[in-house]
Write a protein that holds these residues in place. Structure first.
Motif, PDB file in Angstrom:
ATOM      1  N   GLU A   2     -30.654 -56.962  -7.202  1.00 29.57           N
ATOM      2  CA  GLU A   2     -29.703 -58.060  -7.200  1.00 29.57           C
ATOM      3  C   GLU A   2     -28.526 -57.778  -6.272  1.00 29.57           C
ATOM      4  O   GLU A   2     -28.080 -56.640  -6.149  1.00 29.57           O
ATOM      5  N   LEU A   3     -28.037 -58.827  -5.660  1.00 28.22           N
ATOM      6  CA  LEU A   3     -26.926 -58.710  -4.730  1.00 28.22           C
ATOM      7  C   LEU A   3     -25.655 -58.238  -5.428  1.00 28.22           C
ATOM      8  O   LEU A   3     -24.919 -57.408  -4.892  1.00 28.22           O
ATOM      9  N   LYS A   4     -25.402 -58.727  -6.637  1.00 30.53           N
ATOM     10  CA  LYS A   4     -24.201 -58.311  -7.380  1.00 30.53           C
ATOM     11  C   LYS A   4     -24.227 -56.818  -7.655  1.00 30.53           C
ATOM     12  O   LYS A   4     -23.205 -56.139  -7.560  1.00 30.53           O
ATOM     13  N   LYS A   5     -25.400 -56.314  -7.997  1.00 32.11           N
ATOM     14  CA  LYS A   5     -25.536 -54.887  -8.280  1.00 32.11           C
ATOM     15  C   LYS A   5     -25.294 -54.073  -7.008  1.00 32.11           C
ATOM     16  O   LYS A   5     -24.662 -53.019  -7.040  1.00 32.11           O
ATOM     17  N   MET A   6     -25.806 -54.568  -5.884  1.00 26.50           N
ATOM     18  CA  MET A   6     -25.620 -53.867  -4.605  1.00 26.50           C
ATOM     19  C   MET A   6     -24.139 -53.787  -4.240  1.00 26.50           C
ATOM     20  O   MET A   6     -23.679 -52.773  -3.754  1.00 26.50           O
ATOM     21  N   ARG A   7     -23.423 -54.865  -4.460  1.00 22.26           N
ATOM     22  CA  ARG A   7     -22.008 -54.903  -4.075  1.00 22.26           C
ATOM     23  C   ARG A   7     -21.143 -53.959  -4.910  1.00 22.26           C
ATOM     24  O   ARG A   7     -20.095 -53.530  -4.462  1.00 22.26           O
ATOM     25  N   THR A   8     -21.578 -53.627  -6.121  1.00 20.58           N
ATOM     26  CA  THR A   8     -20.797 -52.724  -6.964  1.00 20.58           C
ATOM     27  C   THR A   8     -21.100 -51.252  -6.686  1.00 20.58           C
ATOM     28  O   THR A   8     -20.384 -50.386  -7.161  1.00 20.58           O
ATOM     29  N   MET A   9     -22.135 -50.981  -5.912  1.00 24.27           N
ATOM     30  CA  MET A   9     -22.517 -49.602  -5.631  1.00 24.27           C
ATOM     31  C   MET A   9     -21.589 -48.985  -4.583  1.00 24.27           C
ATOM     32  O   MET A   9     -21.013 -49.696  -3.748  1.00 24.27           O
ATOM     33  N   THR A  10     -21.460 -47.660  -4.619  1.00 25.19           N
ATOM     34  CA  THR A  10     -20.665 -46.963  -3.617  1.00 25.19           C
ATOM     35  C   THR A  10     -21.486 -46.819  -2.342  1.00 25.19           C
ATOM     36  O   THR A  10     -22.694 -47.065  -2.327  1.00 25.19           O
ATOM     37  N   GLU A  11     -20.824 -46.384  -1.269  1.00 20.82           N
ATOM     38  CA  GLU A  11     -21.525 -46.218   0.003  1.00 20.82           C
ATOM     39  C   GLU A  11     -22.608 -45.153  -0.088  1.00 20.82           C
ATOM     40  O   GLU A  11     -23.678 -45.302   0.496  1.00 20.82           O
ATOM     41  N   VAL A  12     -22.342 -44.098  -0.824  1.00 23.44           N
ATOM     42  CA  VAL A  12     -23.331 -43.025  -0.978  1.00 23.44           C
ATOM     43  C   VAL A  12     -24.564 -43.552  -1.713  1.00 23.44           C
ATOM     44  O   VAL A  12     -25.702 -43.288  -1.312  1.00 23.44           O
ATOM     45  N   GLU A  13     -24.333 -44.314  -2.772  1.00 28.35           N
ATOM     46  CA  GLU A  13     -25.447 -44.896  -3.516  1.00 28.35           C
ATOM     47  C   GLU A  13     -26.231 -45.882  -2.651  1.00 28.35           C
ATOM     48  O   GLU A  13     -27.467 -45.914  -2.709  1.00 28.35           O
ATOM     49  N   LEU A  14     -25.520 -46.664  -1.839  1.00 27.50           N
ATOM     50  CA  LEU A  14     -26.195 -47.616  -0.961  1.00 27.50           C
ATOM     51  C   LEU A  14     -27.047 -46.899   0.075  1.00 27.50           C
ATOM     52  O   LEU A  14     -28.171 -47.310   0.354  1.00 27.50           O
ATOM     53  N   ASN A  15     -26.514 -45.830   0.640  1.00 25.93           N
ATOM     54  CA  ASN A  15     -27.287 -45.075   1.619  1.00 25.93           C
ATOM     55  C   ASN A  15     -28.512 -44.430   0.985  1.00 25.93           C
ATOM     56  O   ASN A  15     -29.585 -44.381   1.604  1.00 25.93           O
ATOM     57  N   THR A  16     -28.377 -43.951  -0.234  1.00 26.28           N
ATOM     58  CA  THR A  16     -29.516 -43.382  -0.947  1.00 26.28           C
ATOM     59  C   THR A  16     -30.569 -44.452  -1.213  1.00 26.28           C
ATOM     60  O   THR A  16     -31.768 -44.224  -0.993  1.00 26.28           O
ATOM     61  N   GLU A  17     -30.120 -45.606  -1.657  1.00 29.84           N
ATOM     62  CA  GLU A  17     -31.031 -46.718  -1.921  1.00 29.84           C
ATOM     63  C   GLU A  17     -31.716 -47.176  -0.635  1.00 29.84           C
ATOM     64  O   GLU A  17     -32.908 -47.496  -0.633  1.00 29.84           O
ATOM     65  N   LEU A  18     -30.976 -47.177   0.458  1.00 34.31           N
ATOM     66  CA  LEU A  18     -31.529 -47.570   1.751  1.00 34.31           C
ATOM     67  C   LEU A  18     -32.652 -46.625   2.175  1.00 34.31           C
ATOM     68  O   LEU A  18     -33.706 -47.072   2.628  1.00 34.31           O
ATOM     69  N   SER A  19     -32.442 -45.332   2.007  1.00 32.88           N
ATOM     70  CA  SER A  19     -33.486 -44.381   2.384  1.00 32.88           C
ATOM     71  C   SER A  19     -34.721 -44.533   1.500  1.00 32.88           C
ATOM     72  O   SER A  19     -35.849 -44.446   1.982  1.00 32.88           O
ATOM     73  N   LYS A  20     -34.526 -44.815   0.218  1.00 35.98           N
ATOM     74  CA  LYS A  20     -35.660 -45.051  -0.684  1.00 35.98           C
ATOM     75  C   LYS A  20     -36.451 -46.281  -0.241  1.00 35.98           C
ATOM     76  O   LYS A  20     -37.682 -46.279  -0.228  1.00 35.98           O
ATOM     77  N   MET A  21     -35.707 -47.337   0.119  1.00 38.99           N
ATOM     78  CA  MET A  21     -36.361 -48.574   0.545  1.00 38.99           C
ATOM     79  C   MET A  21     -37.152 -48.369   1.833  1.00 38.99           C
ATOM     80  O   MET A  21     -38.249 -48.903   1.986  1.00 38.99           O
ATOM     81  N   LYS A  22     -36.598 -47.595   2.757  1.00 39.75           N
ATOM     82  CA  LYS A  22     -37.295 -47.337   4.014  1.00 39.75           C
ATOM     83  C   LYS A  22     -38.582 -46.553   3.778  1.00 39.75           C
ATOM     84  O   LYS A  22     -39.605 -46.827   4.405  1.00 39.75           O
ATOM     85  N   LYS A  23     -38.540 -45.583   2.864  1.00 40.17           N
ATOM     86  CA  LYS A  23     -39.753 -44.829   2.533  1.00 40.17           C
ATOM     87  C   LYS A  23     -40.793 -45.741   1.900  1.00 40.17           C
ATOM     88  O   LYS A  23     -41.986 -45.649   2.216  1.00 40.17           O
ATOM     89  N   GLU A  24     -40.339 -46.623   1.009  1.00 40.22           N
ATOM     90  CA  GLU A  24     -41.263 -47.550   0.368  1.00 40.22           C
ATOM     91  C   GLU A  24     -41.874 -48.509   1.387  1.00 40.22           C
ATOM     92  O   GLU A  24     -43.070 -48.808   1.337  1.00 40.22           O
TER      93      GLU A  24
END
Length: 67
Positions: A2-24
């Motif tokens: 969800e977009l709301k959940k993404m906006r509440t995340m920190t930059e470190v969490e977003l970068n971690t999530e981004l790397s997970k998404m790229k692997k997937e």
């Protein structure tokens, strides 16, 4: 995700999530190439989620620079 959940995340969490998404996405592309992908729509949705995360990261960087 969800977009709301993404906006509440920190930059470190977003970068971690981004790397997970790229692997997937890599794994989905590999499955697609070998003909094992059952739901090709998932690739499109994942690409859009990656773009959303990148946009939010950029917005946070710009907000940090401006004030």
């Amino acid at each position: 995700m969800e977009l709301k959940k993404m906006r509440t995340m920190t930059e470190v969490e977003l970068n971690t999530e981004l790397s997970k998404m790229k692997k997937e996405l890599f794994n989905l592309r590999f499955q697609h190439a070998t003909g094992q992908l059952e739901n090709p729509v998932k690739m499109r949705e994942l690409k859009k989620d990656i773009a959303r995360v990148k946009t939010i990261i950029k917005e946070k960087e710009l907000a940090k620079v401006q004030g």
